[in-house]
Design a protein around this motif. Structure first.
Motif, PDB file in Angstrom:
ATOM      1  N   VAL A  54       0.807  -1.219   0.000  1.00  0.00           N
ATOM      2  CA  VAL A  54       0.000   0.000   0.000  1.00  0.00           C
ATOM      3  C   VAL A  54       0.848   1.281   0.000  1.00  0.00           C
ATOM      4  O   VAL A  54       0.559   2.187  -0.798  1.00  0.00           O
ATOM      5  CB  VAL A  54      -1.024  -0.022   1.153  1.00  0.00           C
ATOM      6  CG1 VAL A  54      -1.719   1.309   1.296  1.00  0.00           C
ATOM      7  CG2 VAL A  54      -2.031  -1.133   0.921  1.00  0.00           C
ATOM      8  N   PRO A  55       1.893   1.407   0.812  1.00  0.00           N
ATOM      9  CA  PRO A  55       2.696   2.636   0.729  1.00  0.00           C
ATOM     10  C   PRO A  55       3.304   2.851  -0.659  1.00  0.00           C
ATOM     11  O   PRO A  55       3.313   3.971  -1.177  1.00  0.00           O
ATOM     12  CB  PRO A  55       3.783   2.447   1.784  1.00  0.00           C
ATOM     13  CG  PRO A  55       3.188   1.497   2.755  1.00  0.00           C
ATOM     14  CD  PRO A  55       2.325   0.576   1.946  1.00  0.00           C
ATOM     15  N   SER A  56       3.797   1.779  -1.279  1.00  0.00           N
ATOM     16  CA  SER A  56       4.362   1.906  -2.628  1.00  0.00           C
ATOM     17  C   SER A  56       3.294   2.302  -3.627  1.00  0.00           C
ATOM     18  O   SER A  56       3.540   3.124  -4.526  1.00  0.00           O
ATOM     19  CB  SER A  56       4.992   0.577  -3.055  1.00  0.00           C
ATOM     20  OG  SER A  56       5.981   0.206  -2.145  1.00  0.00           O
ATOM     21  N   LEU A  57       2.117   1.753  -3.497  1.00  0.00           N
ATOM     22  CA  LEU A  57       1.015   2.083  -4.400  1.00  0.00           C
ATOM     23  C   LEU A  57       0.583   3.544  -4.241  1.00  0.00           C
ATOM     24  O   LEU A  57       0.351   4.235  -5.234  1.00  0.00           O
ATOM     25  CB  LEU A  57      -0.166   1.149  -4.137  1.00  0.00           C
ATOM     26  CG  LEU A  57      -1.378   1.321  -5.032  1.00  0.00           C
ATOM     27  CD1 LEU A  57      -1.022   0.984  -6.471  1.00  0.00           C
ATOM     28  CD2 LEU A  57      -2.508   0.434  -4.545  1.00  0.00           C
ATOM     29  N   VAL A  58       0.528   4.027  -3.025  1.00  0.00           N
ATOM     30  CA  VAL A  58       0.134   5.422  -2.787  1.00  0.00           C
ATOM     31  C   VAL A  58       1.157   6.379  -3.400  1.00  0.00           C
ATOM     32  O   VAL A  58       0.796   7.360  -4.063  1.00  0.00           O
ATOM     33  CB  VAL A  58      -0.049   5.692  -1.277  1.00  0.00           C
ATOM     34  CG1 VAL A  58      -0.160   7.172  -0.987  1.00  0.00           C
ATOM     35  CG2 VAL A  58      -1.257   4.955  -0.749  1.00  0.00           C
ATOM     36  N   ILE A  59       2.442   6.092  -3.221  1.00  0.00           N
ATOM     37  CA  ILE A  59       3.467   6.968  -3.785  1.00  0.00           C
ATOM     38  C   ILE A  59       3.447   6.904  -5.313  1.00  0.00           C
ATOM     39  O   ILE A  59       3.616   7.925  -5.988  1.00  0.00           O
ATOM     40  CB  ILE A  59       4.854   6.622  -3.201  1.00  0.00           C
ATOM     41  CG1 ILE A  59       4.888   7.052  -1.733  1.00  0.00           C
ATOM     42  CG2 ILE A  59       5.965   7.300  -3.982  1.00  0.00           C
ATOM     43  CD1 ILE A  59       6.160   6.756  -1.012  1.00  0.00           C
ATOM     44  N   ALA A  60       3.215   5.719  -5.885  1.00  0.00           N
ATOM     45  CA  ALA A  60       3.121   5.614  -7.349  1.00  0.00           C
ATOM     46  C   ALA A  60       1.932   6.403  -7.877  1.00  0.00           C
ATOM     47  O   ALA A  60       2.044   7.109  -8.892  1.00  0.00           O
ATOM     48  CB  ALA A  60       3.018   4.144  -7.755  1.00  0.00           C
ATOM     49  N   LEU A  61       0.795   6.319  -7.223  1.00  0.00           N
ATOM     50  CA  LEU A  61      -0.371   7.087  -7.651  1.00  0.00           C
ATOM     51  C   LEU A  61      -0.128   8.589  -7.519  1.00  0.00           C
ATOM     52  O   LEU A  61      -0.558   9.371  -8.375  1.00  0.00           O
ATOM     53  CB  LEU A  61      -1.602   6.672  -6.848  1.00  0.00           C
ATOM     54  CG  LEU A  61      -2.151   5.280  -7.156  1.00  0.00           C
ATOM     55  CD1 LEU A  61      -3.264   4.925  -6.181  1.00  0.00           C
ATOM     56  CD2 LEU A  61      -2.643   5.201  -8.585  1.00  0.00           C
ATOM     57  N   MET A  62       0.572   8.996  -6.474  1.00  0.00           N
ATOM     58  CA  MET A  62       0.893  10.419  -6.320  1.00  0.00           C
ATOM     59  C   MET A  62       1.836  10.883  -7.427  1.00  0.00           C
ATOM     60  O   MET A  62       1.714  12.003  -7.922  1.00  0.00           O
ATOM     61  CB  MET A  62       1.513  10.679  -4.952  1.00  0.00           C
ATOM     62  CG  MET A  62       0.528  10.648  -3.818  1.00  0.00           C
ATOM     63  SD  MET A  62       1.296  10.959  -2.246  1.00  0.00           S
ATOM     64  CE  MET A  62       2.065  12.529  -2.512  1.00  0.00           C
ATOM     65  N   TYR A  63       2.754  10.021  -7.851  1.00  0.00           N
ATOM     66  CA  TYR A  63       3.657  10.382  -8.942  1.00  0.00           C
ATOM     67  C   TYR A  63       2.854  10.671 -10.208  1.00  0.00           C
ATOM     68  O   TYR A  63       3.084  11.674 -10.885  1.00  0.00           O
ATOM     69  CB  TYR A  63       4.663   9.257  -9.188  1.00  0.00           C
ATOM     70  CG  TYR A  63       5.449   9.464 -10.461  1.00  0.00           C
ATOM     71  CD1 TYR A  63       6.478  10.401 -10.503  1.00  0.00           C
ATOM     72  CD2 TYR A  63       5.153   8.757 -11.610  1.00  0.00           C
ATOM     73  CE1 TYR A  63       7.189  10.617 -11.667  1.00  0.00           C
ATOM     74  CE2 TYR A  63       5.855   8.965 -12.774  1.00  0.00           C
ATOM     75  CZ  TYR A  63       6.874   9.896 -12.801  1.00  0.00           C
ATOM     76  OH  TYR A  63       7.574  10.108 -13.953  1.00  0.00           O
ATOM     77  N   PHE A  64       1.914   9.789 -10.538  1.00  0.00           N
ATOM     78  CA  PHE A  64       1.115  10.004 -11.742  1.00  0.00           C
ATOM     79  C   PHE A  64       0.200  11.224 -11.599  1.00  0.00           C
ATOM     80  O   PHE A  64      -0.094  11.893 -12.575  1.00  0.00           O
ATOM     81  CB  PHE A  64       0.305   8.761 -12.076  1.00  0.00           C
ATOM     82  CG  PHE A  64       1.170   7.635 -12.576  1.00  0.00           C
ATOM     83  CD1 PHE A  64       1.902   7.768 -13.744  1.00  0.00           C
ATOM     84  CD2 PHE A  64       1.267   6.467 -11.863  1.00  0.00           C
ATOM     85  CE1 PHE A  64       2.708   6.746 -14.208  1.00  0.00           C
ATOM     86  CE2 PHE A  64       2.068   5.431 -12.309  1.00  0.00           C
ATOM     87  CZ  PHE A  64       2.804   5.574 -13.486  1.00  0.00           C
TER      88      PHE A  64
END
Length: 91
Positions: A54-64
């Motif tokens: 989940v932390p990796s997914l949140v940061i990836a979504l914030m990048y996009f």
């Protein structure tokens, strides 16, 4: 310690414990507790996913989300500040 305005003469040992009287966790108890927690985590796949994915997914979504945000040339991307904030809170 006071009860309804009257003084109580007795002292509880937990309230007046000195610095040298601290109980220490033995290495055996520490290893037993660590082993129990790791065994519980091995059986709980949802918690492991929440901790790792989940932390990796949140940061990836914030990048996009910040990918096409306008910024001046030579300045850091607007993604940098929220990304560092999130990575600090996920630790």
């Amino acid at each position: 310690m006071y009860v309804t305005g009257a003084g109580v003469s007795g002292h509880h040992s937990a309230q007046h414990r000195g610095l040298n009287d601290r109980s220490r966790l033995s290495p055996q108890a520490y290893l037993a507790t660590t082993g129990r927690i790791l065994r519980q985590l091995a059986g709980d796949h949802r918690s492991v996913a929440m901790i790792l994915v989940v932390p990796s997914l949140v940061i990836a979504l914030m990048y996009f989300m910040f990918q096409n945000a306008p910024h001046r040339p030579g300045t850091p991307s607007p993604f940098n500040k929220p990304a560092w904030s999130c990575s600090g809170s996920f630790r």
